[in-house]
Design a protein around this motif. Structure first.
Motif, short mmCIF file in Angstrom:
data_model
loop_
_atom_site.label_atom_id
_atom_site.label_comp_id
_atom_site.label_asym_id
_atom_site.label_seq_id
_atom_site.Cartn_x
_atom_site.Cartn_y
_atom_site.Cartn_z
N MET A 14 7.06 7.16 -6.19
CA MET A 14 7.94 6.20 -5.57
C MET A 14 7.15 4.92 -5.35
SD MET A 14 10.12 6.49 -2.06
CE MET A 14 8.80 6.61 -0.90
N PRO A 15 7.65 3.78 -5.80
CA PRO A 15 6.94 2.52 -5.61
C PRO A 15 6.93 2.11 -4.14
CG PRO A 15 8.81 2.26 -7.13
CD PRO A 15 8.83 3.66 -6.61
N LEU A 16 5.89 1.39 -3.79
CA LEU A 16 5.76 0.91 -2.41
C LEU A 16 6.63 -0.33 -2.21
CD1 LEU A 16 1.89 1.15 -2.03
CD2 LEU A 16 3.58 2.70 -1.09
N SER A 17 7.08 -0.51 -0.99
CA SER A 17 7.88 -1.70 -0.70
C SER A 17 7.00 -2.95 -0.77
CB SER A 17 8.50 -1.58 0.69
OG SER A 17 7.48 -1.64 1.68
N LEU A 18 7.66 -4.08 -0.87
CA LEU A 18 6.93 -5.34 -0.99
C LEU A 18 6.08 -5.61 0.25
CD1 LEU A 18 6.48 -7.71 -2.87
CD2 LEU A 18 8.39 -8.87 -1.76
N ASN A 19 6.62 -5.29 1.41
CA ASN A 19 5.89 -5.47 2.66
C ASN A 19 4.63 -4.60 2.68
OD1 ASN A 19 5.30 -6.39 5.24
ND2 ASN A 19 6.48 -4.74 6.20
N MET A 20 4.74 -3.37 2.23
CA MET A 20 3.60 -2.45 2.19
C MET A 20 2.55 -2.94 1.18
SD MET A 20 2.29 0.14 3.53
CE MET A 20 2.75 1.79 3.85
N GLN A 21 2.99 -3.46 0.06
CA GLN A 21 2.06 -3.99 -0.93
C GLN A 21 1.32 -5.21 -0.38
OE1 GLN A 21 3.93 -4.69 -4.71
NE2 GLN A 21 4.88 -2.65 -4.73
N PHE A 22 2.03 -6.08 0.33
CA PHE A 22 1.39 -7.24 0.94
C PHE A 22 0.34 -6.80 1.96
CE2 PHE A 22 1.14 -10.44 4.30
CZ PHE A 22 0.66 -11.52 3.56
N ASN A 23 0.70 -5.82 2.80
CA ASN A 23 -0.25 -5.30 3.79
C ASN A 23 -1.46 -4.67 3.11
OD1 ASN A 23 1.25 -6.11 5.98
ND2 ASN A 23 2.27 -4.13 6.22
N LEU A 24 -1.24 -4.01 2.00
CA LEU A 24 -2.32 -3.41 1.24
C LEU A 24 -3.31 -4.46 0.77
CD1 LEU A 24 -2.73 -0.40 0.26
CD2 LEU A 24 -1.94 -1.22 -1.94
N ILE A 25 -2.80 -5.55 0.24
CA ILE A 25 -3.67 -6.65 -0.22
C ILE A 25 -4.36 -7.32 0.96
CG2 ILE A 25 -3.63 -8.95 -1.27
CD1 ILE A 25 -1.42 -7.92 -3.11
N LEU A 26 -3.63 -7.58 2.02
CA LEU A 26 -4.19 -8.24 3.20
C LEU A 26 -5.32 -7.42 3.81
CD1 LEU A 26 -4.00 -10.55 5.33
CD2 LEU A 26 -2.46 -9.03 6.58
N TYR A 27 -5.06 -6.14 4.05
CA TYR A 27 -6.07 -5.31 4.70
C TYR A 27 -7.24 -5.01 3.79
CZ TYR A 27 -2.78 -4.80 8.51
OH TYR A 27 -1.94 -5.05 9.55
N SER A 28 -7.01 -4.97 2.50
CA SER A 28 -8.12 -4.80 1.56
C SER A 28 -9.01 -6.04 1.57
CB SER A 28 -7.59 -4.56 0.15
OG SER A 28 -6.83 -3.40 0.10
N SER A 29 -8.40 -7.21 1.64
CA SER A 29 -9.19 -8.44 1.71
C SER A 29 -9.96 -8.52 3.03
CB SER A 29 -8.28 -9.66 1.59
OG SER A 29 -7.59 -9.63 0.36
N ILE A 30 -9.35 -8.13 4.12
CA ILE A 30 -10.05 -8.11 5.41
C ILE A 30 -11.21 -7.12 5.36
CG2 ILE A 30 -9.81 -7.49 7.85
CD1 ILE A 30 -6.95 -8.61 7.71
N ALA A 31 -11.01 -5.98 4.70
CA ALA A 31 -12.09 -5.00 4.55
C ALA A 31 -13.26 -5.59 3.76
CB ALA A 31 -11.57 -3.74 3.88
#
Length: 130
Positions: A1-18
């Motif tokens: 099941m694909p992730l929602s757009l909000n979840m994908q944005f959070n994934l990118i944001l938190y990966s960048s913060i990491a």
């Protein structure tokens, strides 16, 4: 099941913060380690640093994006780390060195001011005993 757009944005944001957190931890480690001439100790310190950093980053990702560890997460961590090292690292590292220098100076002054009266008392006691 694909992730929602909000979840994908959070994934990118938190990966960048990491990635930025990894860069900050690396600069702090670089300031603490200094220049060791003993290779074995340096290797052990490096291994321990990267294990600790991996645990911190995994815990951060676990709490922020449920530890989705896809290739994109690794890519964005590396990209953010490279951006941090290229743009911000020299400023943070010089600020860190300046802060360490100032703290060392303050500690040295306080230590000398505490020891000086003890030296005087000790020298007076030793002179009376003769």
């Amino acid at each position: 099941m694909p992730l929602s757009l909000n979840m994908q944005f959070n994934l990118i944001l938190y990966s960048s913060i990491a990635g930025f957190i990894t860069g900050l931890l690396f600069d702090i480690y670089r300031g603490i380690r200094g220049l060791n001439s003993i290779k074995v100790i340096t290797i052990i310190e490096d291994i321990l640093f990267w294990v600790l950093t991996a645990l911190i980053i995994f815990t951060f990702l676990l709490y922020t994006n449920y530890a989705f560890l896809t290739p994109y997460v690794y890519i964005f961590i590396i990209i953010a780390l490279l951006i941090y090292l290229r743009l911000f690292s020299k400023y943070f590292y010089s600020l860190e060195k300046l802060l360490i220098k100032k703290v060392n100076t303050i500690i040295r002054i306080v230590f000398k001011n505490i020891i000086y009266p003890i030296k005087i008392i000790f020298s007076k006691v030793m002179d009376k005993s003769k």
